[in-house]
Write a protein that holds these residues in place. Structure first.
Motif, PDB file in Angstrom:
ATOM      1  N   VAL A 177      -0.076   1.160   5.029  1.00  0.00           N
ATOM      2  CA  VAL A 177      -0.073   2.605   5.242  1.00  0.00           C
ATOM      3  C   VAL A 177      -0.795   3.350   4.125  1.00  0.00           C
ATOM      4  O   VAL A 177      -1.608   4.248   4.368  1.00  0.00           O
ATOM      5  CB  VAL A 177       1.385   3.122   5.361  1.00  0.00           C
ATOM      6  N   ASP A 178      -0.512   2.987   2.888  1.00  0.00           N
ATOM      7  CA  ASP A 178      -0.917   3.809   1.744  1.00  0.00           C
ATOM      8  C   ASP A 178      -2.420   3.800   1.511  1.00  0.00           C
ATOM      9  O   ASP A 178      -3.054   4.850   1.381  1.00  0.00           O
ATOM     10  CB  ASP A 178      -0.171   3.341   0.495  1.00  0.00           C
ATOM     11  N   SER A 179      -3.008   2.603   1.448  1.00  0.00           N
ATOM     12  CA  SER A 179      -4.459   2.545   1.259  1.00  0.00           C
ATOM     13  C   SER A 179      -5.190   3.094   2.478  1.00  0.00           C
ATOM     14  O   SER A 179      -6.234   3.731   2.350  1.00  0.00           O
ATOM     15  CB  SER A 179      -4.902   1.107   0.979  1.00  0.00           C
ATOM     16  N   SER A 180      -4.623   2.891   3.677  1.00  0.00           N
ATOM     17  CA  SER A 180      -5.242   3.430   4.893  1.00  0.00           C
ATOM     18  C   SER A 180      -5.228   4.953   4.884  1.00  0.00           C
ATOM     19  O   SER A 180      -6.191   5.594   5.335  1.00  0.00           O
ATOM     20  CB  SER A 180      -4.500   2.908   6.133  1.00  0.00           C
ATOM     21  N   ALA A 181      -4.160   5.542   4.360  1.00  0.00           N
ATOM     22  CA  ALA A 181      -4.085   7.004   4.266  1.00  0.00           C
ATOM     23  C   ALA A 181      -5.179   7.542   3.355  1.00  0.00           C
ATOM     24  O   ALA A 181      -5.847   8.537   3.681  1.00  0.00           O
ATOM     25  CB  ALA A 181      -2.713   7.408   3.732  1.00  0.00           C
ATOM     26  N   VAL A 182      -5.379   6.886   2.229  1.00  0.00           N
ATOM     27  CA  VAL A 182      -6.413   7.323   1.287  1.00  0.00           C
ATOM     28  C   VAL A 182      -7.789   7.242   1.936  1.00  0.00           C
ATOM     29  O   VAL A 182      -8.601   8.169   1.834  1.00  0.00           O
ATOM     30  CB  VAL A 182      -6.357   6.482   0.000  1.00  0.00           C
ATOM     31  N   VAL A 183      -8.068   6.147   2.640  1.00  0.00           N
ATOM     32  CA  VAL A 183      -9.364   5.980   3.295  1.00  0.00           C
ATOM     33  C   VAL A 183      -9.567   7.033   4.382  1.00  0.00           C
ATOM     34  O   VAL A 183     -10.650   7.617   4.508  1.00  0.00           O
ATOM     35  CB  VAL A 183      -9.483   4.557   3.878  1.00  0.00           C
ATOM     36  N   ALA A 184      -8.530   7.294   5.160  1.00  0.00           N
ATOM     37  CA  ALA A 184      -8.634   8.287   6.236  1.00  0.00           C
ATOM     38  C   ALA A 184      -8.992   9.662   5.679  1.00  0.00           C
ATOM     39  O   ALA A 184      -9.851  10.373   6.229  1.00  0.00           O
ATOM     40  CB  ALA A 184      -7.317   8.354   7.009  1.00  0.00           C
ATOM     41  N   LEU A 185      -8.352  10.049   4.589  1.00  0.00           N
ATOM     42  CA  LEU A 185      -8.638  11.359   4.011  1.00  0.00           C
ATOM     43  C   LEU A 185      -9.988  11.378   3.309  1.00  0.00           C
ATOM     44  O   LEU A 185     -10.701  12.394   3.348  1.00  0.00           O
ATOM     45  CB  LEU A 185      -7.519  11.745   3.041  1.00  0.00           C
ATOM     46  N   MET A 186     -10.379  10.277   2.680  1.00  0.00           N
ATOM     47  CA  MET A 186     -11.716  10.199   2.076  1.00  0.00           C
ATOM     48  C   MET A 186     -12.795  10.401   3.129  1.00  0.00           C
ATOM     49  O   MET A 186     -13.787  11.104   2.897  1.00  0.00           O
ATOM     50  CB  MET A 186     -11.916   8.838   1.395  1.00  0.00           C
ATOM     51  N   ALA A 187     -12.598   9.788   4.299  1.00  0.00           N
ATOM     52  CA  ALA A 187     -13.604   9.856   5.356  1.00  0.00           C
ATOM     53  C   ALA A 187     -13.846  11.291   5.807  1.00  0.00           C
ATOM     54  O   ALA A 187     -14.954  11.638   6.213  1.00  0.00           O
ATOM     55  CB  ALA A 187     -13.173   8.995   6.541  1.00  0.00           C
ATOM     56  N   SER A 211      -7.030   3.762  -4.791  1.00  0.00           N
ATOM     57  CA  SER A 211      -5.969   2.884  -4.291  1.00  0.00           C
ATOM     58  C   SER A 211      -4.807   3.710  -3.752  1.00  0.00           C
ATOM     59  O   SER A 211      -4.727   4.918  -3.996  1.00  0.00           O
ATOM     60  CB  SER A 211      -5.471   1.949  -5.405  1.00  0.00           C
ATOM     61  N   GLY A 212      -3.890   3.046  -3.076  1.00  0.00           N
ATOM     62  CA  GLY A 212      -2.713   3.710  -2.511  1.00  0.00           C
ATOM     63  C   GLY A 212      -1.449   3.499  -3.312  1.00  0.00           C
ATOM     64  O   GLY A 212      -0.347   3.786  -2.827  1.00  0.00           O
ATOM     65  N   ASP A 213      -1.561   3.032  -4.552  1.00  0.00           N
ATOM     66  CA  ASP A 213      -0.377   2.765  -5.370  1.00  0.00           C
ATOM     67  C   ASP A 213       0.434   4.033  -5.602  1.00  0.00           C
ATOM     68  O   ASP A 213      -0.110   5.128  -5.744  1.00  0.00           O
ATOM     69  CB  ASP A 213      -0.790   2.163  -6.718  1.00  0.00           C
ATOM     70  N   GLY A 214       1.746   3.875  -5.660  1.00  0.00           N
ATOM     71  CA  GLY A 214       2.653   4.979  -5.942  1.00  0.00           C
ATOM     72  C   GLY A 214       3.369   5.541  -4.737  1.00  0.00           C
ATOM     73  O   GLY A 214       4.426   6.174  -4.880  1.00  0.00           O
ATOM     74  N   ALA A 215       2.837   5.307  -3.544  1.00  0.00           N
ATOM     75  CA  ALA A 215       3.448   5.897  -2.348  1.00  0.00           C
ATOM     76  C   ALA A 215       4.821   5.304  -2.053  1.00  0.00           C
ATOM     77  O   ALA A 215       5.730   6.012  -1.607  1.00  0.00           O
ATOM     78  CB  ALA A 215       2.528   5.708  -1.142  1.00  0.00           C
TER      79      ALA A 215
END
Length: 630
Positions: A270-280, A364-368
């Motif tokens: 979930v976490d790294s995918s969220a970051v990528v989705a918002l970056m896009a 990265s998605g660390d911390g979520a």
């Protein structure tokens, strides 16, 4: 992203030895392969290794302020430096570079120690002020960037970005700290502010140090920030999803500034995918993403990463490694400098190695998981807490304590019958119970493992003291917020961020962490616990907010994690190696262990009587540290 080092003579007017500082600095060449330089004055020596990210042509370090008063060495990124720079220009400060380093220098000249309150980013830096004859050292609020230090007997204050930096000073004291050994076999890492060594320390997240010439005693670090635990009322669920995305998008957006190739890790979670989705949605060019997979389906998440990559048309790279990728074992001791037992350091090292071939900066998605209650152990802890709330401790302790002591460790049995840890935890208060649940080796297991002589040296010290430091601060919080806070102060910084920093910097890769933007942390830690852990689903508020952005399978499948098959390794290809490691002379002669217990742990695991893989890995990494020597 860089490496910093320094020597400050607190007790005498004598310039530090230039060759010693050069040796210290060269030990972290991997952190900054692009450039390196030094500054020496009457009592100070500063050193720097640079990985160029912003203002590549300018911003050399050590850097001096325009008025020649202050010098800085800095590791990290300040994401609000442009706004801060403009504010300082309006106050009359001059700038000769286009980067963020000079902004910190002028912020120091304007606000002194309070300059840290104006910085938004990840950082560890040291500023020498020649007018005030002082050295100011600070670390970012969440501990994304590391800083180690020690005060030598002759009054030399030494510091560096990695423990190996200060270890390379010829007068470094290699005496081990007994309490750190106890902490390590509980947590699998050594929590801040201590290290494995008796006289060296980690500057804790959100702390600073001010050292004044002539005072050759270590000052008490000063805390300038903490995770908020007081608020008028928790954030309710109304409009929560919209606000969450807005705050996270802003945290991602400010981390996209770079003059080098930039991308993101994409694990399929979930976490790294969220970051990528918002970056896009924030950049015109396709996002550079990378995933690492295993040749065993039980450990492989690449199909979920591919779903996200396809949806956002990222420039996606995948590398499949063998689940038996254990050739890095001997390298881990050198990488982490002190005992460190998270086996996911191996795949983390590999994904950083892969990413560096494509980019210089990765998000990265660390911390979520810590912020939004994503770990399975949170659910288990709350279930136990409901039982604890039914009976007072005076009844639970004599009832469940003996049961926990007598109940066998049934690793081979169905989960329903593996109740030993639960019974022990029910006999404890909530903070002690959480410590018991997350310990790699519980208190009774450590007592069996340690020699009688070492137990006497510990004099009753127990690693639960690490959690008890925060007891008064969090006593008023609900049960879930309590353990989230504890994890953010210990596990997040001591394990997760340490793992990523060393693995990434080994490949000269900068990793940025949007979920740990301090403004986002201050906002998200107020979200109601019931909104984060709902219907047995962790990170519920985050997942609901991300439903328009990510596939259902990515959001709601079971969490896999970044695991390696330790139990299989230690009964198969690494069986002889782990026997040799744990029964080596350095372990048997160290004075820490009961040799018979070491042999029992090995035998029970190899015969499949128990799954001792976590304990064996922790011991193996300790053995590697001892064998590494000085």
């Amino acid at each position: 992203m860089c490496g910093i080092a320094g020597i400050y003579q607190l007790a005498k007017t004598e310039q530090p030895d230039q060759q010693i500082l050069a040796t210290m600095n060269n030990s972290q060449l991997h952190r900054g392969p692009d450039a390196g330089d030094y500054f020496f004055a009457d009592t100070i020596g500063l050193a720097h290794r640079r990985l160029s990210i912003i203002d590549i042509a300018g911003s050399p370090q050590p850097m001096v302020s325009a008025n020649k008063q202050a010098w800085i060495v800095f590791n990290g990124e300040i994401y609000n430096f442009k706004q801060l720079r403009q504010s300082l220009i309006e106050k009359g400060y001059q700038f000769t570079t286009q980067g963020d380093t000079e902004t910190i220098l002028n912020a120091w000249l304007e606000w002194g120690e309070d300059c840290v309150h104006h910085l938004r980013g990840m950082f560890a830096f040291a500023i020498w002020d020649s007018k005030k004859q002082c050295l100011f050292v600070a670390r970012d609020r969440l501990g994304i960037k590391p800083l180690f230090y020690s005060l030598l007997p002759d009054g030399q204050f030494i510091f560096g970005s990695e423990l190996k930096v200060i270890r390379n000073h010829p007068d470094f004291d290699f005496s081990l700290r007994d309490s750190s050994v106890e902490d390590y076999f509980s947590f699998g890492y050594i929590p801040e502010p201590y290290t494995i060594y008796q006289h060296s320390y980690k500057l804790a997240p959100g702390y600073s140090l001010l050292l004044q010439y002539g005072n050759n005693t270590l000052p008490v670090p000063k805390q300038y920030w903490d995770i908020p635990t007081q608020w008028q009322q928790p954030l309710a669920t109304s409009e929560l999803q919209q606000h969450l995305i807005e705050h996270l998008r802003e945290a991602v957006d400010i981390r996209l500034v770079a003059e080098v190739p930039l991308g993101a890790f994409l694990s399929g979670g979930v976490d790294s995918s969220a970051v990528v989705a918002l970056m896009a949605g924030l950049q015109k060019d396709p996002v550079n993403t990378c995933s690492i997979g295993f040749d065993s389906k039980a450990f492989n998440e690449t199909e979920f990463a591919q779903q996200v990559a396809d949806r956002y048309k990222t420039n996606h790279q995948v590398n499949i490694v063998s689940q038996n990728d254990f050739e890095l074992l001997d390298k881990l001791a050198d990488l982490y400098d002190e005992p460190y037992a998270d086996s996911s350091a191996i795949p983390t090292y590999r994904v950083c190695e892969m990413a560096r071939k494509q980019v210089t900066v990765a998000l990265s998605g660390d911390g979520a998981d810590e912020l939004f209650a994503g770990y399975r152990r949170y659910k288990l802890h709350l279930n136990e807490q409901r039982l604890r709330n039914m009976l007072p401790l005076a009844i639970r302790k004599p009832l469940f304590g003996p049961l926990g002591a007598l109940y066998p460790k049934l690793d081979w049995a169905p989960r329903l019958f593996r109740a030993k840890t639960t019974l022990q935890s029910l006999a404890l208060d909530d903070i002690s119970a959480y410590h018991n649940s997350i310990s790699i080796l519980r208190t009774d297991q450590r007592k069996s493992l340690f020699s009688k002589a070492f137990q006497q040296r510990l004099n009753g010290y127990n690693s639960v003291a690490v959690f008890n430091r925060y007891r008064d601060k969090i006593e008023h919080l609900d049960p879930l917020k309590k353990v989230q806070y504890l994890d953010m102060k210990t596990y997040l910084v001591g394990d997760i961020l340490t793992k990523v920093d060393r693995a990434s910097m080994a490949h000269s890769l900068e990793v940025r962490v949007p979920f740990l933007d301090h403004k986002f942390v201050e906002w998200s830690f107020q979200v109601e616990s019931g909104a984060n852990l709902q219907q047995g689903i962790g990170k519920f508020s985050l997942k609901k907010a991300l439903e328009p952005y990510l596939p259902h399978d990515v959001l709601y499948r079971n969490k896999m994690g970044f695991a390696v098959p330790l139990a299989e390794w230690f009964r198969g290809p690494l069986k002889q190696r782990v026997f040799d490691k744990l029964l080596c002379d350095e372990m048997l002669n160290s004075g820490y262990f009961d040799a018979n217990e070491l042999k029992r742990l090995l035998d029970d695991h190899s015969k499949s009587l128990k799954d001792n893989s976590a304990a064996l890995w922790t011991l193996m990494m300790f053995a590697a540290f001892l064998q590494r020597g000085q």
